[in-house]
Design a protein around this motif. Sequence first.
Motif, PDB file in Angstrom:
ATOM      1  N   LEU A  88       0.831  -1.201   0.000  1.00  0.00           N
ATOM      2  CA  LEU A  88       0.000   0.000   0.000  1.00  0.00           C
ATOM      3  C   LEU A  88       0.866   1.251   0.000  1.00  0.00           C
ATOM      4  N   ALA A  89       0.373   2.270  -0.682  1.00  0.00           N
ATOM      5  CA  ALA A  89       0.883   3.630  -0.511  1.00  0.00           C
ATOM      6  C   ALA A  89      -0.289   4.440   0.031  1.00  0.00           C
ATOM      7  N   ILE A  90      -0.058   5.159   1.131  1.00  0.00           N
ATOM      8  CA  ILE A  90      -1.162   5.863   1.780  1.00  0.00           C
ATOM      9  C   ILE A  90      -0.667   7.163   2.399  1.00  0.00           C
ATOM     10  N   HIS A  91      -1.532   8.175   2.369  1.00  0.00           N
ATOM     11  CA  HIS A  91      -1.208   9.425   3.055  1.00  0.00           C
ATOM     12  C   HIS A  91      -1.187   9.184   4.560  1.00  0.00           C
ATOM     13  N   GLN A  92      -0.151   9.695   5.214  1.00  0.00           N
ATOM     14  CA  GLN A  92      -0.032   9.602   6.664  1.00  0.00           C
ATOM     15  C   GLN A  92      -0.001  11.009   7.262  1.00  0.00           C
ATOM     16  N   MET A  93      -0.488  11.117   8.503  1.00  0.00           N
ATOM     17  CA  MET A  93      -0.438  12.392   9.213  1.00  0.00           C
ATOM     18  C   MET A  93      -0.600  12.094  10.699  1.00  0.00           C
ATOM     19  N   HIS A  94       0.435  11.460  11.292  1.00  0.00           N
ATOM     20  CA  HIS A  94       0.284  11.054  12.693  1.00  0.00           C
ATOM     21  C   HIS A  94       1.636  10.910  13.389  1.00  0.00           C
ATOM     22  N   LYS A  95       1.575  11.139  14.698  1.00  0.00           N
ATOM     23  CA  LYS A  95       2.694  10.851  15.583  1.00  0.00           C
ATOM     24  C   LYS A  95       2.262   9.850  16.656  1.00  0.00           C
ATOM     25  N   ASP A  96       0.955   9.679  16.806  1.00  0.00           N
ATOM     26  CA  ASP A  96       0.400   8.730  17.770  1.00  0.00           C
ATOM     27  C   ASP A  96       0.205   7.376  17.087  1.00  0.00           C
ATOM     28  N   ILE A  97       0.292   6.309  17.873  1.00  0.00           N
ATOM     29  CA  ILE A  97       0.171   4.969  17.308  1.00  0.00           C
ATOM     30  C   ILE A  97      -0.578   4.036  18.264  1.00  0.00           C
ATOM     31  N   VAL A  98      -1.003   2.916  17.706  1.00  0.00           N
ATOM     32  CA  VAL A  98      -1.417   1.754  18.493  1.00  0.00           C
ATOM     33  C   VAL A  98      -0.150   0.921  18.670  1.00  0.00           C
ATOM     34  N   PHE A  99       0.216   0.616  19.905  1.00  0.00           N
ATOM     35  CA  PHE A  99       1.516  -0.015  20.178  1.00  0.00           C
ATOM     36  C   PHE A  99       1.545  -1.516  19.891  1.00  0.00           C
ATOM     37  N   GLU A 100       0.405  -2.182  19.968  1.00  0.00           N
ATOM     38  CA  GLU A 100       0.382  -3.625  19.730  1.00  0.00           C
ATOM     39  C   GLU A 100      -0.985  -4.031  19.202  1.00  0.00           C
ATOM     40  N   TYR A 101      -1.013  -5.189  18.583  1.00  0.00           N
ATOM     41  CA  TYR A 101      -2.291  -5.699  18.082  1.00  0.00           C
ATOM     42  C   TYR A 101      -3.099  -6.303  19.224  1.00  0.00           C
ATOM     43  N   PRO A 102      -4.385  -5.954  19.313  1.00  0.00           N
ATOM     44  CA  PRO A 102      -5.236  -6.601  20.310  1.00  0.00           C
ATOM     45  C   PRO A 102      -5.385  -8.095  20.016  1.00  0.00           C
ATOM     46  N   GLU A 103      -5.780  -8.833  21.013  1.00  0.00           N
ATOM     47  CA  GLU A 103      -6.048 -10.260  20.816  1.00  0.00           C
ATOM     48  C   GLU A 103      -7.209 -10.443  19.842  1.00  0.00           C
ATOM     49  N   ASP A 104      -7.159 -11.539  19.087  1.00  0.00           N
ATOM     50  CA  ASP A 104      -8.241 -11.922  18.173  1.00  0.00           C
ATOM     51  C   ASP A 104      -8.431 -10.952  17.009  1.00  0.00           C
ATOM     52  N   VAL A 105      -7.444 -10.086  16.767  1.00  0.00           N
ATOM     53  CA  VAL A 105      -7.504  -9.165  15.634  1.00  0.00           C
ATOM     54  C   VAL A 105      -6.386  -9.536  14.666  1.00  0.00           C
ATOM     55  N   GLU A 106      -6.700  -9.554  13.380  1.00  0.00           N
ATOM     56  CA  GLU A 106      -5.701  -9.932  12.380  1.00  0.00           C
ATOM     57  C   GLU A 106      -4.867  -8.719  11.954  1.00  0.00           C
ATOM     58  N   LYS A 107      -3.572  -8.945  11.791  1.00  0.00           N
ATOM     59  CA  LYS A 107      -2.647  -7.889  11.387  1.00  0.00           C
ATOM     60  C   LYS A 107      -2.740  -7.673   9.878  1.00  0.00           C
ATOM     61  N   LEU A 108      -2.827  -6.398   9.481  1.00  0.00           N
ATOM     62  CA  LEU A 108      -2.908  -6.099   8.051  1.00  0.00           C
ATOM     63  C   LEU A 108      -1.600  -5.561   7.482  1.00  0.00           C
ATOM     64  N   GLY A 109      -0.783  -4.895   8.304  1.00  0.00           N
ATOM     65  CA  GLY A 109       0.459  -4.364   7.763  1.00  0.00           C
ATOM     66  C   GLY A 109       1.168  -3.472   8.745  1.00  0.00           C
ATOM     67  N   GLY A 110       2.366  -3.037   8.351  1.00  0.00           N
ATOM     68  CA  GLY A 110       3.159  -2.180   9.210  1.00  0.00           C
ATOM     69  C   GLY A 110       4.149  -1.359   8.399  1.00  0.00           C
ATOM     70  N   SER A 111       4.773  -0.412   9.078  1.00  0.00           N
ATOM     71  CA  SER A 111       5.826   0.402   8.479  1.00  0.00           C
ATOM     72  C   SER A 111       6.951   0.514   9.498  1.00  0.00           C
ATOM     73  N   PRO A 112       8.134   0.982   9.091  1.00  0.00           N
ATOM     74  CA  PRO A 112       9.251   1.070  10.038  1.00  0.00           C
ATOM     75  C   PRO A 112       8.935   1.895  11.283  1.00  0.00           C
ATOM     76  N   ARG A 113       8.116   2.924  11.137  1.00  0.00           N
ATOM     77  CA  ARG A 113       7.807   3.794  12.276  1.00  0.00           C
ATOM     78  C   ARG A 113       6.507   3.415  12.989  1.00  0.00           C
TER      79      ARG A 113
END
Length: 248
Positions: free
Chosen positions: A152-177
């Motif tokens: 994916l290429a997507i516009h980003q505009m954030h400094k806040d994040i979700v630190f970990e995946y919740p239980e029972d939720v599937e991971k879709l992707g990540g970036s270095p930051r």
Amino acid sequence: MKTPLRIAILQCDTPPPDVIAEYGKYDRIFTTLLETAAEAMGLSPKHDLELSAFDVVTAQEYPDIENIDAVLISGSKHNSFDNDPWILKLVDFTQKLLEQDRVRIIGVCFGHQILGRALGVKVGRSDNGWEISVLPVELTAKGKEIFQQDRLAIHQMHKDIVFEYPEDVEKLGGSPRCLVQGMYKQGKLISVQGHPEFNQGIVTHLVKMRASQGIFEDEQARDALERVGKPHDGVNIAKAFLRFLLED
């Protein structure tokens, strides 16, 4: 789920006046995106989408869940981890949605983080700094299946994040930051950290505004503006949102 898809857009912020003048508030910005995606899928925006909007910040208005099929939680300049009354009310509403089995949730940026908070994981400031403008997201196998592409290429505009995946939720992707760029649970939720609804004009305005306010350093802003016109997959992400809602 059958059409028309009744989607309530929860507006968690008001864009700057210049953005509103050209593109509208978040309800109109998301309506433009979702209608474009619907047309690309062979759906009729007029007959297959039923969009409504609610100001959850000032008016603190919410839809009657009996009258909708899905909620889309928008982005925001506010902090998803703060305890302002309207934010606590939004987290509570999101938790109630997660406890039932019919109305589905789409989270975008701040909305993605609110979902993470409602699911009990840490949200907050990243030590890795801002992600701004068009950037790549590496997809998991599930992410490739959901978005029907390898990256994916997507516009980003954030400094806040979700630190970990919740239980029972599937991971879709990540970036270095930001390792948690997207979450999915069939029949329940889909979310992205980026902004599929943003375009070159909106992000250009936001970057210049935040540079003038001293939020972005000059080099940071220059780098972001060099990438702002790159192709991005906003419409394809919105198509994935609609496919998610159409799943049995």
